[in-house]
Write a protein that holds these residues in place. Structure first.
Motif, mmCIF file in Angstrom:
data_model
loop_
_atom_site.group_PDB
_atom_site.id
_atom_site.type_symbol
_atom_site.label_atom_id
_atom_site.label_comp_id
_atom_site.label_asym_id
_atom_site.label_seq_id
_atom_site.Cartn_x
_atom_site.Cartn_y
_atom_site.Cartn_z
ATOM 1 N N SER A 63 0.738 -1.251 0.022
ATOM 2 C CA SER A 63 -0.159 -0.077 0.102
ATOM 3 C C SER A 63 0.667 1.276 0.045
ATOM 4 C CB SER A 63 -0.834 -0.020 1.267
ATOM 5 O OG SER A 63 -1.626 1.318 1.339
ATOM 6 N N GLY A 64 0.514 2.235 -0.701
ATOM 7 C CA GLY A 64 1.161 3.825 -0.990
ATOM 8 C C GLY A 64 1.873 3.494 -2.008
ATOM 9 N N ALA A 65 1.761 2.523 -2.858
ATOM 10 C CA ALA A 65 2.868 2.652 -4.217
ATOM 11 C C ALA A 65 2.077 3.509 -5.129
ATOM 12 C CB ALA A 65 2.567 1.307 -4.751
ATOM 13 N N THR A 66 3.295 4.082 -5.944
ATOM 14 C CA THR A 66 2.839 4.777 -6.972
ATOM 15 C C THR A 66 3.359 4.149 -8.330
ATOM 16 O OG1 THR A 66 2.946 7.096 -5.849
ATOM 17 C CG2 THR A 66 3.120 7.148 -8.073
ATOM 18 N N LEU A 67 2.386 3.805 -9.296
ATOM 19 C CA LEU A 67 2.830 2.840 -10.425
ATOM 20 C C LEU A 67 2.300 3.419 -11.418
ATOM 21 C CD1 LEU A 67 1.421 -0.547 -8.939
ATOM 22 C CD2 LEU A 67 3.995 0.398 -8.844
ATOM 23 N N PRO A 68 2.985 3.094 -12.660
ATOM 24 C CA PRO A 68 2.671 3.635 -14.023
ATOM 25 C C PRO A 68 1.410 2.989 -14.577
ATOM 26 C CG PRO A 68 4.543 2.495 -14.151
ATOM 27 C CD PRO A 68 4.399 2.424 -12.841
ATOM 28 N N TYR A 69 0.385 3.458 -15.010
ATOM 29 C CA TYR A 69 -0.441 2.649 -15.642
ATOM 30 C C TYR A 69 -0.130 1.527 -16.633
ATOM 31 C CZ TYR A 69 -5.255 2.254 -18.096
ATOM 32 O OH TYR A 69 -6.351 1.857 -18.577
ATOM 33 N N PRO A 70 -0.662 0.177 -16.654
ATOM 34 C CA PRO A 70 0.092 -0.727 -16.974
ATOM 35 C C PRO A 70 0.162 -0.715 -18.684
ATOM 36 C CG PRO A 70 -1.928 -1.307 -16.283
ATOM 37 C CD PRO A 70 -1.885 0.113 -15.791
ATOM 38 N N PRO A 71 0.838 -1.723 -19.002
ATOM 39 C CA PRO A 71 0.768 -1.878 -20.505
ATOM 40 C C PRO A 71 -0.308 -2.621 -21.078
ATOM 41 C CG PRO A 71 2.597 -3.190 -19.619
ATOM 42 C CD PRO A 71 1.966 -2.507 -18.421
ATOM 43 N N ALA A 72 -0.412 -2.768 -22.137
ATOM 44 C CA ALA A 72 -1.225 -3.625 -22.964
ATOM 45 C C ALA A 72 -2.863 -3.664 -22.532
ATOM 46 C CB ALA A 72 -0.954 -4.870 -22.874
ATOM 47 N N THR A 73 -3.125 -2.461 -22.157
ATOM 48 C CA THR A 73 -4.800 -2.423 -21.820
ATOM 49 C C THR A 73 -5.194 -0.809 -21.979
ATOM 50 O OG1 THR A 73 -6.271 -2.735 -20.070
ATOM 51 C CG2 THR A 73 -4.205 -1.938 -19.315
ATOM 52 N N ASP A 74 -6.325 -0.771 -22.354
ATOM 53 C CA ASP A 74 -7.101 0.594 -22.123
ATOM 54 C C ASP A 74 -8.357 0.686 -21.229
ATOM 55 O OD1 ASP A 74 -5.377 1.992 -24.039
ATOM 56 O OD2 ASP A 74 -6.221 1.029 -25.610
ATOM 57 N N ASP A 75 -8.435 -0.278 -20.257
ATOM 58 C CA ASP A 75 -9.633 -0.655 -19.578
ATOM 59 C C ASP A 75 -9.034 -1.286 -18.415
ATOM 60 O OD1 ASP A 75 -12.443 -0.398 -18.800
ATOM 61 O OD2 ASP A 75 -12.775 -2.460 -20.034
ATOM 62 N N TYR A 76 -8.147 -0.551 -17.431
ATOM 63 C CA TYR A 76 -7.880 -1.088 -16.304
ATOM 64 C C TYR A 76 -8.828 -0.946 -15.068
ATOM 65 C CZ TYR A 76 -3.764 -2.138 -13.016
ATOM 66 O OH TYR A 76 -2.864 -2.808 -12.111
ATOM 67 N N HIS A 77 -9.059 -1.829 -14.202
ATOM 68 C CA HIS A 77 -10.179 -1.741 -13.268
ATOM 69 C C HIS A 77 -9.925 -2.091 -11.763
ATOM 70 C CE1 HIS A 77 -14.204 -2.106 -15.846
ATOM 71 N NE2 HIS A 77 -13.389 -1.510 -16.315
ATOM 72 N N HIS A 78 -10.317 -1.294 -10.771
ATOM 73 C CA HIS A 78 -10.035 -1.583 -9.442
ATOM 74 C C HIS A 78 -11.217 -2.576 -8.909
ATOM 75 C CE1 HIS A 78 -14.058 0.634 -8.310
ATOM 76 N NE2 HIS A 78 -13.397 1.365 -9.245
ATOM 77 N N GLU A 79 -10.491 -3.317 -7.979
ATOM 78 C CA GLU A 79 -11.328 -4.153 -7.314
ATOM 79 C C GLU A 79 -11.009 -4.291 -5.818
ATOM 80 O OE1 GLU A 79 -11.992 -8.289 -8.955
ATOM 81 O OE2 GLU A 79 -12.301 -7.379 -10.873
ATOM 82 N N MET A 80 -11.839 -3.609 -4.937
ATOM 83 C CA MET A 80 -11.342 -3.460 -3.441
ATOM 84 C C MET A 80 -11.746 -4.640 -2.948
ATOM 85 S SD MET A 80 -10.252 -1.773 -1.057
ATOM 86 C CE MET A 80 -10.338 -2.135 0.554
ATOM 87 N N GLU A 81 -10.686 -5.193 -1.922
ATOM 88 C CA GLU A 81 -11.009 -6.477 -1.333
ATOM 89 C C GLU A 81 -10.644 -6.641 0.181
ATOM 90 O OE1 GLU A 81 -10.571 -9.973 -3.503
ATOM 91 O OE2 GLU A 81 -10.923 -9.137 -5.446
ATOM 92 N N PHE A 82 -11.228 -7.410 0.849
ATOM 93 C CA PHE A 82 -10.872 -7.912 2.313
ATOM 94 C C PHE A 82 -9.738 -8.934 1.900
ATOM 95 C CE2 PHE A 82 -11.677 -10.766 5.667
ATOM 96 C CZ PHE A 82 -11.145 -10.239 6.713
ATOM 97 N N THR A 83 -8.871 -8.907 2.897
ATOM 98 C CA THR A 83 -7.883 -10.121 2.797
ATOM 99 C C THR A 83 -7.721 -10.790 4.289
ATOM 100 O OG1 THR A 83 -5.942 -8.810 3.175
ATOM 101 C CG2 THR A 83 -6.685 -8.722 1.080
ATOM 102 N N PHE A 84 -6.994 -11.985 4.177
ATOM 103 C CA PHE A 84 -6.854 -12.575 5.445
ATOM 104 C C PHE A 84 -5.624 -13.489 5.262
ATOM 105 C CE2 PHE A 84 -9.927 -15.449 3.836
ATOM 106 C CZ PHE A 84 -9.365 -16.690 4.040
#
Length: 231
Positions: A63-84
């Motif tokens: 968490s806290g990362a700053t990343l470039p928009y990824p290659p090979a896509t024009d439709d990058y989606h977020h999915e928020m999740e609970f983890t354990f």
């Protein structure tokens, strides 16, 4: 004997209030675990048993990362999740054994190249490249289970640039944490270092260069990601 090149460093997560970190061995992800999300994706819900895909720890970032928009896509989606995360080995576990094996909880982002996923589904090919890509899993630090308290009623939310995109509670999960662990332990010999992402609520959508994502689950460390211009 020496390696031909330096192996990848261990990916580990901070633990709230502790100096020791939690090394991540495997990342299992539950698909379609919220009915409203399954509906928005045009999919049916399997209430009999969860299904899974995996992500590679070498692709994970904290968490806290700053990343470039990824290659090979024009439709990058977020999915928020609970983890354990697990602290004990499990195989063909009972519910009591599964509950006792949980180390702690966190939050995460399952980032998805949705256009690549859709194309893979159309051709009935695996959709690993849509899910298991560099930086496509962002994980918060962990909070020990006892310190986090009961999960019932905890809200799970995601904002993008301060605007709410996803808003639900963990009670909306079709398969709860114990159900997931009992079933997953019939498929794998689970062990400390294994982390599970439990699916995403409705409201997934595309993000663009410059977006700032902030995800929360009540009482747990948040997850944050900033996207910059593509390389």
């Amino acid at each position: 004997m020496t390696h031909l090149f330096d192996p990848a460093p261990v990916f580990a997560l901070p633990v709230t209030g502790e100096d020791a970190t939690y090394p991540v061995n495997r990342i299992f992800c539950v698909g379609r675990n919220y009915a409203a999300h399954a509906a928005e994706m045009g999919a049916t819900v399997d209430r009999e048993a969860p299904f899974y895909f995996t992500k590679t720890p070498v692709h994970a970032v904290q968490s806290g990362a700053t990343l470039p928009y990824p290659p090979a896509t024009d439709d990058y989606h977020h999915e928020m999740e609970f983890t354990f995360a697990l602290s004990a080995p499990l195989f063909r576990a009972t519910r009591d054994e599964a509950e006792a094996a949980i180390f702690g909880y966190g939050t995460g982002l399952d980032m998805t190249r949705r256009d690549l996923q859709a194309k893979a589904k159309e051709t009935r090919r695996p959709w690993d490249i849509s899910k298991d890509a560099e930086g496509a899993v962002v994980l918060s630090g962990l909070t020990r289970k006892d310190a986090a308290g009961p999960l019932a009623g905890k809200a799970i939310r995601l904002t993008v640039n301060g605007e709410v995109r996803q808003d639900a509670t963990l009670d909306d999960m079709i398969h709860d944490v114990t159900d997931i662990l009992v079933h997953l332990s019939t498929l794998y010999h689970l062990a400390p270092g294994d982390l599970v992402m439990t699916g995403t609520p409705a409201g997934v959508a595309a993000v663009v260069e410059g977006d700032v994502l902030h995800g929360t689950v009540d009482g747990l460390q948040p997850v944050d990601l900033t996207l910059t211009a593509r390389e």
